[in-house]
Design a protein around this motif. Structure first.
Motif, PDB file in Angstrom:
ATOM      1  N   GLY A 183       0.801  -1.214   0.000  1.00 18.74           N
ATOM      2  CA  GLY A 183       0.000   0.000   0.000  1.00 18.74           C
ATOM      3  C   GLY A 183       0.833   1.261   0.000  1.00 18.74           C
ATOM      4  N   VAL A 184       2.006   1.225   0.609  1.00 19.14           N
ATOM      5  CA  VAL A 184       2.892   2.393   0.621  1.00 19.14           C
ATOM      6  C   VAL A 184       3.417   2.668  -0.780  1.00 19.14           C
ATOM      7  CG1 VAL A 184       5.081   3.287   1.496  1.00 19.14           C
ATOM      8  CG2 VAL A 184       3.524   2.080   3.029  1.00 19.14           C
ATOM      9  N   VAL A 185       3.816   1.607  -1.480  1.00 21.45           N
ATOM     10  CA  VAL A 185       4.303   1.779  -2.853  1.00 21.45           C
ATOM     11  C   VAL A 185       3.205   2.347  -3.735  1.00 21.45           C
ATOM     12  CG1 VAL A 185       5.365   0.618  -4.816  1.00 21.45           C
ATOM     13  CG2 VAL A 185       5.893  -0.130  -2.482  1.00 21.45           C
ATOM     14  N   GLU A 186       1.972   1.850  -3.566  1.00 18.80           N
ATOM     15  CA  GLU A 186       0.854   2.357  -4.353  1.00 18.80           C
ATOM     16  C   GLU A 186       0.577   3.829  -4.064  1.00 18.80           C
ATOM     17  OE1 GLU A 186      -0.983   0.919  -6.671  1.00 18.80           O
ATOM     18  OE2 GLU A 186       0.210  -0.926  -6.626  1.00 18.80           O
ATOM     19  N   ALA A 187       0.805   4.263  -2.830  1.00 13.96           N
ATOM     20  CA  ALA A 187       0.520   5.650  -2.459  1.00 13.96           C
ATOM     21  C   ALA A 187       1.390   6.641  -3.219  1.00 13.96           C
ATOM     22  CB  ALA A 187       0.715   5.837  -0.949  1.00 13.96           C
ATOM     23  N   TYR A 188       2.570   6.211  -3.619  1.00 12.38           N
ATOM     24  CA  TYR A 188       3.468   7.130  -4.332  1.00 12.38           C
ATOM     25  C   TYR A 188       3.200   7.155  -5.834  1.00 12.38           C
ATOM     26  CZ  TYR A 188       6.236   7.920  -0.139  1.00 12.38           C
ATOM     27  OH  TYR A 188       6.647   8.308   1.104  1.00 12.38           O
ATOM     28  N   ALA A 189       2.405   6.260  -6.354  1.00 13.61           N
ATOM     29  CA  ALA A 189       2.022   6.255  -7.771  1.00 13.61           C
ATOM     30  C   ALA A 189       3.229   6.446  -8.678  1.00 13.61           C
ATOM     31  CB  ALA A 189       0.977   7.338  -8.036  1.00 13.61           C
ATOM     32  N   LEU A 190       4.239   5.617  -8.498  1.00 15.77           N
ATOM     33  CA  LEU A 190       5.484   5.774  -9.246  1.00 15.77           C
ATOM     34  C   LEU A 190       5.295   5.577 -10.739  1.00 15.77           C
ATOM     35  CD1 LEU A 190       7.896   3.900  -6.820  1.00 15.77           C
ATOM     36  CD2 LEU A 190       7.560   6.356  -7.040  1.00 15.77           C
ATOM     37  N   ALA A 191       4.288   4.813 -11.120  1.00 13.13           N
ATOM     38  CA  ALA A 191       4.067   4.573 -12.552  1.00 13.13           C
ATOM     39  C   ALA A 191       3.619   5.818 -13.288  1.00 13.13           C
ATOM     40  CB  ALA A 191       3.025   3.469 -12.729  1.00 13.13           C
ATOM     41  N   ALA A 192       3.098   6.807 -12.555  1.00 11.76           N
ATOM     42  CA  ALA A 192       2.591   8.016 -13.193  1.00 11.76           C
ATOM     43  C   ALA A 192       3.664   9.071 -13.412  1.00 11.76           C
ATOM     44  CB  ALA A 192       1.460   8.611 -12.333  1.00 11.76           C
ATOM     45  N   TYR A 193       4.909   8.776 -13.066  1.00 14.06           N
ATOM     46  CA  TYR A 193       5.955   9.798 -13.174  1.00 14.06           C
ATOM     47  C   TYR A 193       6.312  10.126 -14.613  1.00 14.06           C
ATOM     48  CZ  TYR A 193       7.094  10.067  -8.199  1.00 14.06           C
ATOM     49  OH  TYR A 193       7.074  10.310  -6.854  1.00 14.06           O
ATOM     50  N   GLY A 194       6.199   9.151 -15.511  1.00 15.82           N
ATOM     51  CA  GLY A 194       6.492   9.411 -16.909  1.00 15.82           C
ATOM     52  C   GLY A 194       7.965   9.281 -17.234  1.00 15.82           C
ATOM     53  N   PRO A 195       8.303   9.503 -18.512  1.00 14.78           N
ATOM     54  CA  PRO A 195       9.686   9.297 -18.964  1.00 14.78           C
ATOM     55  C   PRO A 195      10.674  10.316 -18.408  1.00 14.78           C
ATOM     56  CG  PRO A 195       8.367  10.277 -20.712  1.00 14.78           C
ATOM     57  CD  PRO A 195       7.410   9.935 -19.605  1.00 14.78           C
ATOM     58  N   TRP A 196      10.172  11.446 -17.878  1.00 16.51           N
ATOM     59  CA  TRP A 196      11.085  12.476 -17.394  1.00 16.51           C
ATOM     60  C   TRP A 196      11.762  12.085 -16.086  1.00 16.51           C
ATOM     61  CZ3 TRP A 196      12.922  16.324 -20.129  1.00 16.51           C
ATOM     62  CH2 TRP A 196      12.198  16.763 -21.235  1.00 16.51           C
ATOM     63  N   SER A 197      11.271  11.066 -15.434  1.00 20.50           N
ATOM     64  CA  SER A 197      11.839  10.689 -14.137  1.00 20.50           C
ATOM     65  C   SER A 197      13.313  10.294 -14.260  1.00 20.50           C
ATOM     66  CB  SER A 197      11.032   9.548 -13.511  1.00 20.50           C
ATOM     67  OG  SER A 197      10.991   8.436 -14.384  1.00 20.50           O
ATOM     68  N   ALA A 198      13.650   9.550 -15.322  1.00 22.72           N
ATOM     69  CA  ALA A 198      15.047   9.147 -15.503  1.00 22.72           C
ATOM     70  C   ALA A 198      15.937  10.355 -15.761  1.00 22.72           C
ATOM     71  CB  ALA A 198      15.152   8.146 -16.662  1.00 22.72           C
ATOM     72  N   VAL A 199      15.440  11.304 -16.555  1.00 23.83           N
ATOM     73  CA  VAL A 199      16.226  12.506 -16.853  1.00 23.83           C
ATOM     74  C   VAL A 199      16.476  13.307 -15.578  1.00 23.83           C
ATOM     75  CG1 VAL A 199      16.266  14.659 -18.158  1.00 23.83           C
ATOM     76  CG2 VAL A 199      15.317  12.584 -19.195  1.00 23.83           C
ATOM     77  N   ILE A 200      15.428  13.498 -14.776  1.00 24.75           N
ATOM     78  CA  ILE A 200      15.570  14.254 -13.529  1.00 24.75           C
ATOM     79  C   ILE A 200      16.540  13.553 -12.590  1.00 24.75           C
ATOM     80  CG2 ILE A 200      14.345  15.031 -11.474  1.00 24.75           C
ATOM     81  CD1 ILE A 200      11.897  15.456 -13.213  1.00 24.75           C
TER      82      ILE A 200
END
Length: 311
Positions: free
Chosen positions: A76-93
């Motif tokens: 449930g903690v992992v789901e709370a952060y919704a990491l899948a919604a970050y998009g392709p920019w996450s790797a660049v950041i």
């Protein structure tokens, strides 16, 4: 808005707004030690924002990183952060912020290495100008007197810190003025101001376009001197340390109409002679406590979703 982007935005806003807010504070010169603490907390909060943003961006971009960070956390903690919604920019950041962290470490390493090299060079010069006598142990005396016509006194930090004073300064300083200069320099050593200046310089040199780091360096150089002045004034009086500063720097044109590299000295003397009252103990405590909570803001933003999921 994802946690990573929220932290990044918070860090940028703090980096831009903090110098403006601090410049409006009218208590900085009255309480330089408190101001030093506030600045350190602000810079720590900015660095925390960027570091945590990098962590969450990396967790969103790469499953291996995500598994390491969230390994002990419930689903449930992992789901709370919704990491899948970050998009392709996450790797660049994540990569950009990691490069920034590596650059910061490189600048700090270079600053410390250069400082040690300068200190070693000055110790070698000191040994040439004041050689050890037969049977004298190195590093035994904390006060070294150099023959010279230039008015000067400085503290040489290191494993065996020493106060170096020229004979011209000894002739000029009267009464407890030399003791006040010694107390001033000891104030620097006890508070480890050299490390604070190294960190501030490394951040400002590494990121000259970031307002908070440039202001941090400039304010550190000014505030550490004010704090050391206060250490000396509490032991020997404001007038004594003010007169000592005037005697040591009068022949350098510091108090003339033309600006010099030591242009802040007249303001330091005026501050000592003005003897503005300190803040009350209660207000100092409130400012210190409020500053201590500033780095907690990015931590609250970072761990808020996870704590909410657990609750």
């Amino acid at each position: 808005m994802t946690v990573s982007f929220a932290l990044l935005l918070l860090g940028v806003v703090a980096a831009v707004a903090a110098p403006r807010l601090m410049s409006r504070a009218d208590w900085r010169e009255r309480e330089p030690v408190v101001a030093l603490w506030v600045w350190q907390c602000v810079v720590a909060a900015v660095l925390l924002c960027f570091g945590l943003s990098m962590t969450f961006s990396a967790a969103a971009a790469w499953k291996a990183v995500r598994g390491q960070i969230f390994a002990p956390a419930p689903h449930g903690v992992v789901e709370a952060y919704a990491l899948a919604a970050y998009g392709p920019w996450s790797a660049v950041i994540a990569v950009l912020l990691a490069c920034g962290g590596a650059w910061t470490a490189a600048m700090l390493t270079r600053e410390i290495r250069d400082a040690r090299r300068r200190r070693g060079r000055r110790r070698a010069e000191l040994l040439v100008r004041a050689p050890l006598l037969p049977g004298e142990e190195p590093g035994g005396d904390r006060l070294v007197v150099l023959e010279g016509e230039r008015l000067d006194a400085w503290w040489l930090p290191g494993a065996t810190p020493r106060l170096v004073v020229t004979t011209a300064a000894l002739r000029r300083l009267k009464g407890h003025q030399l003791d006040a200069v010694l107390a001033h320099e000891q104030g620097h050593v006890r508070a480890r101001h050299d490390w604070l200046l190294h960190c501030a310089s490394a951040l400002a040199v590494g990121f000259p376009q970031v307002p908070v780091f440039a202001a941090f360096r400039d304010e550190m150089h000014r505030l550490v001197e004010l704090a050391a002045d206060d250490v000396a004034s509490r032991r020997f009086g404001r007038l004594t340390i003010a007169l000592a500063l005037v005697e040591l720097n009068e022949d350098r044109g510091v108090f003339g109409p033309c600006p010099t590299p030591h242009a802040e000295l007249p303001q330091r003397v005026d501050r000592l002679l003005a003897a503005a009252p300190r803040l009350t103990a209660g207000r100092r405590l409130r400012l210190t406590a409020a500053a201590s909570l500033v780095p907690a803001v990015p931590l609250l933003v970072a761990f808020g979703p996870g704590l909410s999921a657990l609750g």
